[in-house]
Scaffold this motif. Structure first.
Motif, short mmCIF file in Angstrom:
data_model
loop_
_atom_site.label_atom_id
_atom_site.label_comp_id
_atom_site.label_asym_id
_atom_site.label_seq_id
_atom_site.Cartn_x
_atom_site.Cartn_y
_atom_site.Cartn_z
N GLY A 335 0.82 -1.20 0.00
CA GLY A 335 0.00 0.00 0.00
C GLY A 335 0.87 1.26 0.00
N VAL A 336 1.91 1.19 0.80
CA VAL A 336 2.82 2.35 0.84
C VAL A 336 3.46 2.56 -0.52
CG1 VAL A 336 4.97 3.21 1.81
CG2 VAL A 336 3.27 2.14 3.31
N LEU A 337 3.91 1.44 -1.12
CA LEU A 337 4.52 1.55 -2.46
C LEU A 337 3.53 2.21 -3.42
CD1 LEU A 337 6.29 -1.89 -3.00
CD2 LEU A 337 7.35 0.34 -2.57
N SER A 338 2.30 1.74 -3.34
CA SER A 338 1.28 2.28 -4.22
C SER A 338 1.08 3.77 -3.96
CB SER A 338 -0.03 1.51 -3.99
OG SER A 338 -1.05 2.07 -4.75
N ASP A 339 1.04 4.10 -2.66
CA ASP A 339 0.91 5.52 -2.30
C ASP A 339 2.08 6.33 -2.87
OD1 ASP A 339 -0.45 5.08 1.10
OD2 ASP A 339 -1.37 4.97 -0.91
N ASP A 346 5.77 9.46 -14.59
CA ASP A 346 6.91 9.74 -15.45
C ASP A 346 8.20 9.13 -14.93
OD1 ASP A 346 7.65 13.08 -14.21
OD2 ASP A 346 7.17 11.19 -13.21
N PHE A 347 8.10 7.91 -14.51
CA PHE A 347 9.36 7.22 -14.23
C PHE A 347 9.36 5.93 -15.02
CE2 PHE A 347 7.78 3.86 -11.45
CZ PHE A 347 6.60 4.37 -10.99
N PRO A 348 10.58 5.46 -15.26
CA PRO A 348 10.64 4.29 -16.16
C PRO A 348 9.80 3.13 -15.60
CG PRO A 348 12.86 5.08 -15.63
CD PRO A 348 11.89 5.91 -14.80
N ASP A 351 4.10 2.15 -15.57
CA ASP A 351 2.87 1.34 -15.74
C ASP A 351 3.06 -0.09 -15.23
OD1 ASP A 351 1.95 2.94 -18.86
OD2 ASP A 351 1.37 3.36 -16.77
N GLU A 352 4.23 -0.64 -15.65
CA GLU A 352 4.50 -2.01 -15.21
C GLU A 352 4.54 -2.07 -13.69
OE1 GLU A 352 8.02 -3.72 -16.92
OE2 GLU A 352 7.88 -5.48 -15.60
N PHE A 353 5.17 -1.06 -13.11
CA PHE A 353 5.29 -0.96 -11.64
C PHE A 353 3.92 -1.00 -10.98
CE2 PHE A 353 8.19 -0.12 -8.26
CZ PHE A 353 7.46 0.52 -7.29
N ARG A 354 3.05 -0.14 -11.49
CA ARG A 354 1.71 -0.06 -10.90
C ARG A 354 0.96 -1.37 -11.11
NH1 ARG A 354 1.61 5.57 -11.05
NH2 ARG A 354 1.78 5.68 -13.32
N ASP A 355 1.17 -1.90 -12.31
CA ASP A 355 0.52 -3.15 -12.64
C ASP A 355 0.93 -4.26 -11.66
OD1 ASP A 355 0.77 -5.72 -15.04
OD2 ASP A 355 -1.10 -4.84 -14.25
N ARG A 356 2.22 -4.34 -11.49
CA ARG A 356 2.71 -5.39 -10.60
C ARG A 356 2.24 -5.16 -9.16
NH1 ARG A 356 5.41 -8.92 -13.39
NH2 ARG A 356 6.59 -8.25 -15.23
N ILE A 357 2.21 -3.91 -8.73
CA ILE A 357 1.69 -3.62 -7.37
C ILE A 357 0.26 -4.12 -7.25
CG2 ILE A 357 0.83 -1.78 -5.88
CD1 ILE A 357 3.38 -0.27 -6.39
#
Lengths: 536, 131
Positions: A335-339, A346-348, A351-357
């Protein structure tokens, strides 16, 4: 069991039969002994009386006549006739002088002038004054018996002798009839017959009898002769000269059986009746035992199952609890990561990051569902009973999965009875069961398949059926589907194998029942029965 | 909306830290305590709008803490969190005066909602009733 009953039934009967037999035998034998005893006493008396009478007659004749008178054959003959009057039996009468010469004779034989001085009877009577003989042949060479009296006249002795017809004795001894199988005779001390009877007893022959000891009165013994048991009644006559013997074979077995037909019938009926009754009682009892035993076994099984479920429940609760904490932490951290990334894009690999979260969050959620289900499994029925409309609850549950139904184009067919009552139960738990069954059905129904729901009144409650037209459950699996952790579905983690055991546990808590019917290739029907009211 | 002051009580620092981080981002100022005793100490020093308490803790468990809070800080609403859901515990918690009883892992929104509702309710209690 049968054997025991048979023993209990037959043993008394048989014992009674034996007792009756023994009593009967005793009675018969006692009677026989008594009869023989009486017979001997009776005839003993008769013969003694007879002989005594003859002796007195002889005495009278001797003492009331002179030698001169007695020497006259006509006088002798007249006397003889007189003595014959009562029962006959006097064959002849003879006057014998002291020299032993028969001076006068009245009788059928030519014995006049015979000399008896050498005969022992003559010598005896000269000494004793009176004499009775046994049966002997004598000078006439025929078996006969004599009585003799000695008298004195003018200093000279003389003897009056009478010959007794032996037939009279034989007749007397058998007088009054004889029971069949009985035999009566007289023996002298040497064991020789003194009475005759057809060919069996011949005068002066040795009898087939053991020597009989002197005794007083009448004695009845049980002896064995020629391999047969017989009763022997004996009584001595004339002091110790003769013994009167009456004997009869002891009754054979067949004669000892109760003569009365009623007894025999009762015995036979009992013999048939008792085993039959025993058999039926035994069979009934055994089947009772068996069914009680089955009940007990079923009860035991049920208790064992409950205990197993309870143990699993505790285990499940413990595990769930331990897992929930780490899950909570993972969730919080993710949750913190998501926050942190928030709306920033605008970081590399944003989308994948959010997706994986979000995938992680989904898995946490999945884990949570499992643990919550496990914990649901260990829940007890609270006092949360409320009025529940079963059909409404069912329909609401359908609502939960509406999207899935649509997605697979599964048809829902409803068959609800009109008069389903409102029951008192737990809505949440009921829906948990419905949901579980419906989800299971959805898992197996193919695209375009059919989900059938029905509800009806039955047995003081409501029966709800959830049916699918999927592949069905094989017979061997059918026994096991309610076992915890048993699952026919692939191990994709989605299925804990606890769904049905939980349903069963819930139904048990709600005092209802769950059952399943399935035909391989055709489909499965789960039946649920809810009571009108959950009673503790 | 004004800052809400929440006291988080849980024996696991691993849980407290990210939880506090998330709440803080949502305008909720969090203070954390790792035991019942520490919680009571903090409560006596400052005032809070709500306490979120884990039921299972080693020295003083959540229910015990709840009792003490109800006694000494009666107008502080308590939201109980637990990894071990049992109906009995839940009922017990509610009977002892908890405001809410939530299961871990708890959806953040659900927790936020509970905290906000709790804070609102306690705010309705008139001043003169505060300890």
């Amino acid at each position: 069991m049968l054997l025991v009953l048979l023993c209990f039934g037959l043993v008394p009967l048989v014992l009674m039969g034996i007792a009756g037999f023994i009593a009967n035998r005793e009675a018969i034998q006692t009677r026989m002994r008594n009869v023989l005893e009486a017979m001997v006493k009776n005839r003993q008396a008769t013969i003694e009386l007879f002989l005594a009478e003859k002796m007195r007659q002889l005495e009278f004749a001797a003492f009331s006549h002179s030698v001169a008178q007695l020497s006259n054959p006509e006088v002798l003959e007249a006397l003889r006739t007189e003595m014959q009057r009562n029962r006959g039996a006097i064959v002849d009468l003879g006057l014998i002088d002291e020299g032993g010469v028969q001076i006068a004779y009245a009788g059928p034989y030519k014995l006049q002038n015979l000399n008896y001085s050498q005969e022992s009877w003559f010598q005896k009577v000269m000494v004793l004054g009176a004499y009775e003989s046994d049966i002997f042949l004598g000078k006439r060479h025929l078996p006969h018996m004599i009585m003799a009296i000695r008298n004195r006249e003018n200093g000279k002795d003389w003897i009056l002798r009478a010959t007794i017809d032996t037939d009279i004795l034989s007749a007397l001894v058998r007088e009054g009839g004889l029971e069949s199988g009985a035999d009566v005779f007289i023996l002298n001390r040497a064991g020789e017959y003194q009475t005759s009877y057809s060919d069996e007893h011949r005068l002066m022959e040795k009898a087939d009898a053991a020597p009989i000891p002197l005794h007083s009165g009448v004695r009845v013994l049980e002896v064995e002769r020629k391999g047969r048991r017989e009763f022997l009644a004996t009584g001595w006559l004339r002091g110790d000269s003769w013994v009167l013997v009456a004997r009869q074979r002891a009754p054979e077995l067949s004669a000892l059986l109760p003569g009365h037909p009623a007894v025999v019938w009762i015995f036979l009926i009992g013999l048939v009746f008792i085993p039959t009754l025993s058999y039926f009682i035994a069979r009934h009892r055994l089947s009772q035992f068996r069914s009680l035993e089955n009940e007990r076994a079923a009860l035991y099984e049920s208790v064992a199952q409950s205990q197993k479920m309870a143990a699993i429940g505790r285990l499940a609760a413990g595990v769930a609890h331990e897992i929930n904490n780490p899950l909570a932490i993972i969730q919080a951290q993710v949750g913190v990561l998501s926050d942190l990334v928030g709306g920033v894009s605008d970081f590399p690999h944003a989308d994948e990051f959010r997706d994986r979260i979000s995938k992680i969050e989904a898995q946490v959620d999945r884990g949570r569902k499992v643990t919550h289900r496990l914990l649901g499994f260990s829940r007890r029925v609270g006092p949360e009973l409320e009025p529940v409309d079963v059909i409404a609850a069912l329909e609401e549950t359908i609502g939960f999965v509406e999207k899935d139904l649509e997605a697979s184009r599964i048809r829902v067919v409803r068959d609800y009875a009109q008069d389903i009552p409102i029951i008192r139960s737990s809505l949440a738990q009921m829906q948990q069961v419905f949901l579980n069954l419906i989800n299971n059905a959805l898992d197996v129904i193919e695209e375009g398949g059919e989900l059938r729901l029905s509800a009806e009144n039955s047995d003081g409650g409501v029966t709800v059926r959830v049916a699918d037209n999927g592949p069905g459950i094989s017979e061997k699996d059918l026994d096991k589907i309610f076992e915890p952790f048993y699952s026919t579905k692939s191990g994709d983690g989605k299925h804990t194998g606890l769904g049905l055991p939980i349903c069963q546990e819930i139904m048990r808590n709600l005092k209802g029942r769950i059952g399943v019917d399935s035909t391989a290739g055709q489909g499965t029907v789960f039946s649920l029965w809810f009571p009108l009211e959950v009673q503790a | 909306m004004a800052d809400l002051k929440v006291l988080l009580v849980d024996d696991e620092q691993e849980f407290l830290e990210p939880m506090a981080a998330r709440l803080t981002r949502r305008s909720i100022s969090c203070t954390t305590a790792q035991s019942g005793e520490e919680a009571l100490r903090l409560l006596s020093q400052e005032s809070f709008d709500c306490a979120v308490v884990d039921v299972r803790m080693p020295s003083m468990d959540g229910l015990e803490l709840l009792r003490k809070i109800r006694k000494s800080f009666s107008n502080l609403p308590v939201v109980l969190l637990t990894g071990h859901a049992s109906v009995e515990l839940g009922i017990q918690g509610m009977e002892l005066g908890a405001f809410e009883y939530l299961m871990k892992p708890v959806e953040l929104d659900e927790l936020l909602d509970a905290i906000r509702r709790a804070a609102q309710e306690s705010a309705l209690i008139p001043d003169f009733q505060r300890a």
